[in-house]
Design an enzyme around this catalytic site. Structure first.
Site: not given
Length: 762
Positions: A630-633
């Site tokens: 993932r590149v988000d939270d």
């Protein structure tokens, strides 16, 4: 009561800030001259004879001269495929590759399907895949119409097979497939199999928590039970478009309840029976169901979980917020709890066994439009509020059935076991709908996979002669850690195809799964997809091409992936960046329930013109795709997507917690673990008791699976002068990458970093 018939309600606005967990490790560049994969594969394949699973000897194909090939962008991976070397055998053990780091050392580590497997495979060669994939991209309407015609439709779709706009610059995002056609997914999954003469075929083998507890249903028996529940639901006023929340463990009654809702056009929302009362209440408040279906308790391993009490608490909380559910249908799970010990509210609670069996085993089908809602499934979001992912009927039906068929090379004689729970998308698509639409026999397992010991999975495989086994890397790593002896004591000769789901599988676990569990003879369908995609997006077709341990390989039919840089520019060739999808596909979700603006903001505004997956991705010089997380939270724990904001909210609800920041870290078993930095109220001392209470707060509000693995005491958090928490620095501290902290001069108080490092082991 609310009806879920109008799916594009807009009531939310926000701005998505994409905060990648890693930057590409190398400059983006296309290779100077695209090469045939055959040349590279030939050079890397073993040149001497080696043993197949059955002891047969073979040799890799001789190397071929490298040739240049003109490509056409998105079909690069197709045009780079050529006739492949044949052969299979044990592959050497190499060190694990850490997700997100360089993958070059894995590029030439190939595992080839055996000639015998490929000869019988549904897609048996790169050439066949090339032909089918090219048509699916260049002629999607014709390709999917041909496949859809294999299902039953009461009315056929309009001449326009699909309509799409995924570019927010051109107006509202909208995806439609087979609009105007009417069908019913339950009818296609059950009635058609019975009408085809397969009513006596086993649909479900059920394995209970305790060895020796089991059951089974044929397709005819399953249809009867589904019809009885459908008739009961109609009797109590549930109709087309009404929501039904299902909070059940992996009993046969769970897929029965899903199919019963689908049969009458109701919209089911399955909630994982590990969520807390508060999380369940959030979902009930959002979709306002007419009925909640649960059971009194379940045993998972040695523990008893009182599900009915959790439901009671959730319904009490909902009533305080003005949402009252008039009926709680409760299944008596006698192996876990007697009904006399179950707390009960007269007038609301009804025992399943007292009412459902009294209804007829015949129930007319509610024919629904292809674009009518089928189910809601809530997934974690970075804002802390769960997102109600809404899937519709026709496109999802076609896509989940087709992906199941080809990605597992399904044959009518197969016995299929997916270890996922129906509370997650995998249980929807690849426990219930995908397999049953193909007439498959499935195994449903109630218990814990390591109970009473770590050999339980393989005991079940041998008991039911499972031929396709689909599970999560978390379980693979856990069983791997427990030792080979728990595997090798069982035969496992029935296994034909293995599968991996939920997160990228690290190469060392892939090799153990292949070598030890599959005896070096079973291809691994390492699938990448999401709750939002409905079905597999990038996955191996087992007999078609060689695999690279840890790579999801190539896109499924109709899926057009692209890798973009931070500015949204497509990158060709060997590269790393953000994974996006360029066109719609039949199984795509249509909206977030009641929140179409959030749907657009989250998935389509970050890179206009594309569906943004939220995942990082690398593509190697052979065109293989490697998912890097993932590149988000959102943290992927054991395949469960957990929003960091949800965990932070639960932590700060504790009166002694002033602030919290949560990041994901690599975990040996779970893939990612939850690492929480906690700032306490002034004057409150650090203590082991408080640490335990904070973890308990998360368990109570979200569920045990979201409990932090580490509480790191933080006198302060690294923030910019504008107040933004620098999570990049927190990730480095959590991962002990202290020499990679980067520039901290922009922080409001740089000394906080040294304090956090000093407290790392407290």
């Amino acid at each position: 009561m609310a009806q879920i018939s109008q799916i594009n309600n807009c009531s939310y606005s926000s701005v998505l800030v994409v905060s990648p967990s890693r930057r590409p490790t190398a400059p983006f560049k296309a290779p100077p001259s695209p090469l045939l994969c055959l040349a590279r594969w030939s050079h890397s394949a073993p040149r001497c004879g080696y043993s197949l699973g059955g002891g047969m000897e073979t040799r890799a194909a001789a190397s071929s001269p490298r040739r240049s090939l003109v490509t056409s962008g998105h079909l690069r991976h197709v045009e780079s495929m050529a006739q492949l070397p044949s052969g299979a055998g044990k592959i050497s053990h190499l060190n694990a590759v850490i997700l997100g780091e360089a993958l070059a050392s894995e590029e030439n580590d190939l595992v080839f399907p055996s000639p015998e497997f490929s000869a019988q495979a549904l897609v048996s060669s790169p050439e066949q895949y090339q032909q089918m994939y090219r048509r699916s991209i260049e002629e999607p309407a014709d390709f999917w119409s041909d496949i859809a015609s294999q299902f039953f439709w009461k009315e056929k779709w309009h001449p326009e097979v699909y309509a799409e706009n995924i570019d927010v610059r051109k107006g509202t995002v909208k995806i439609e497939w087979f609009k105007g056609a009417t069908t019913n997914i339950c009818y296609n999954a059950l009635d058609r199999n019975v009408e085809a003469g397969n009513g006596g075929k086993i649909a479900i083998y059920w394995e209970g928590n305790e060895p020796g507890q089991d059951g089974q249903l044929t397709y005819a028996e399953l249809l009867d039970k589904v019809c009885q529940l459908s008739n009961y639901l109609k009797h109590v006023g549930v109709g087309k478009g009404d929501a039904v929340v299902i909070y059940l463990p992996m009993l046969m009654e769970l897929p029965i309840a899903m199919l019963a809702c689908a049969r009458i056009g109701a919209v089911h929302s399955v909630v994982f029976a590990g969520f807390s009362a508060e999380s369940l209440a959030q979902r009930i408040l959002d979709c306002k169901p007419k009925v909640v279906i649960t059971c009194n308790a379940v045993r998972r391993g040695p523990k008893t979980i009182h599900l009915k009490e959790i439901v009671d608490s959730a319904l009490t909380d909902c009533a305080k917020d003005g949402v009252s559910v008039g009926l709680c249908l409760t299944y008596e799970n006698q192996s876990a709890m007697e009904r006399e010990a179950t707390k009960w509210q007269e007038g609301r609670d009804v025992w399943w066994q007292d009412v459902v069996p009294k209804f007829s085993t015949k129930c007319l089908v509610e024919w629904v439009d292809a674009e009518d809602p089928l189910f809601l499934l809530y997934t974690s979001g970075s804002t802390g509020k769960p997102k109600g992912v809404l899937h519709t009927t026709g496109g999802y039906m076609v896509y989940t059935a087709t992906t199941f068929k080809y990605a597992f090379d399904y044959k009518p004689s197969d016995i299929y076991w997916c270890t996922a729970d129906c509370g997650w998308i995998t249980g929807h698509s690849y426990v219930t709908y995908g397999p049953l639409l193909n007439g498959a026999t499935i195994v449903v397992f109630e218990g814990a996979p390591s109970y009473p010991d770590s050999g339980r999975c393989w005991d079940i495989v041998d008991k039911y002669k499972v031929s396709i086994f689909y599970t999560a890397p978390t379980l693979v790593r856990s069983l791997m850690r427990d030792g080979d002896e728990y595997v090798t004591r069982y035969s496992r000769k029935s296994l034909r195809v293995l599968g991996s789901v939920g997160e990228p599988i690290n190469p060392s676990a892939w090799r153990w799964f292949f070598n030890v569990v599959g005896d070096s003879r079973c291809p691994i369908s390492d699938t990448w997809w999401q709750t939002e995609t409905g079905g597999f997006m990038i996955a191996p077709l087992p007999g078609a091409w060689p695999q690279k341990p840890g790579s999801a390989t190539f896109p499924f039919f109709g899926v057009l992936p692209v890798i973009v840089d931070e500015k949204g520019n497509e990158i060709e060739g060997e590269c790393s960046g953000y994974l996006c999808i360029k066109k719609s596909w039949p199984g795509a979700f249509r909206t977030l329930y009641g929140d179409h603006e959030r749907f657009e903001t989250t998935y389509f505004k970050p890179f206009p013109g594309y569906y943004f997956t939220g995942d990082g991705c690398s593509r190697d010089q052979d065109g293989y795709y490697w998912l890097t997380g993932r590149v988000d939270d959102v943290i992927n724990v054991s395949g469960h997507r957990i929003g960091t904001a949800e965990v932070e909210s639960a932590l700060v609800s504790h009166p002694q917690c002033a602030e919290a920041a949560v990041v994901g870290v690599e975990h040996e078993v779970k893939g990612q673990g939850i690492y929480a930095f906690v700032t306490l109220v002034e004057g409150v001392p650090y203590s082991e008791e408080l640490r335990k209470n904070l973890i308990l707060a998360v368990r109570n509000q979200i569920g045990a699976f979201a409990a932090p693995d580490k509480i790191h005491w933080a006198p302060g958090l690294p923030k910019t002068r504008s107040g933004k928490i620098m999570r990049r620095i927190l990730r480095k501290i959590a991962s002990r990458q202290l020499d990679e902290l980067g520039d901290t001069s922009t922080l409001a108080d740089p000394s906080v970093v040294d304090q956090l490092i000093a407290l790392s082991d407290r």
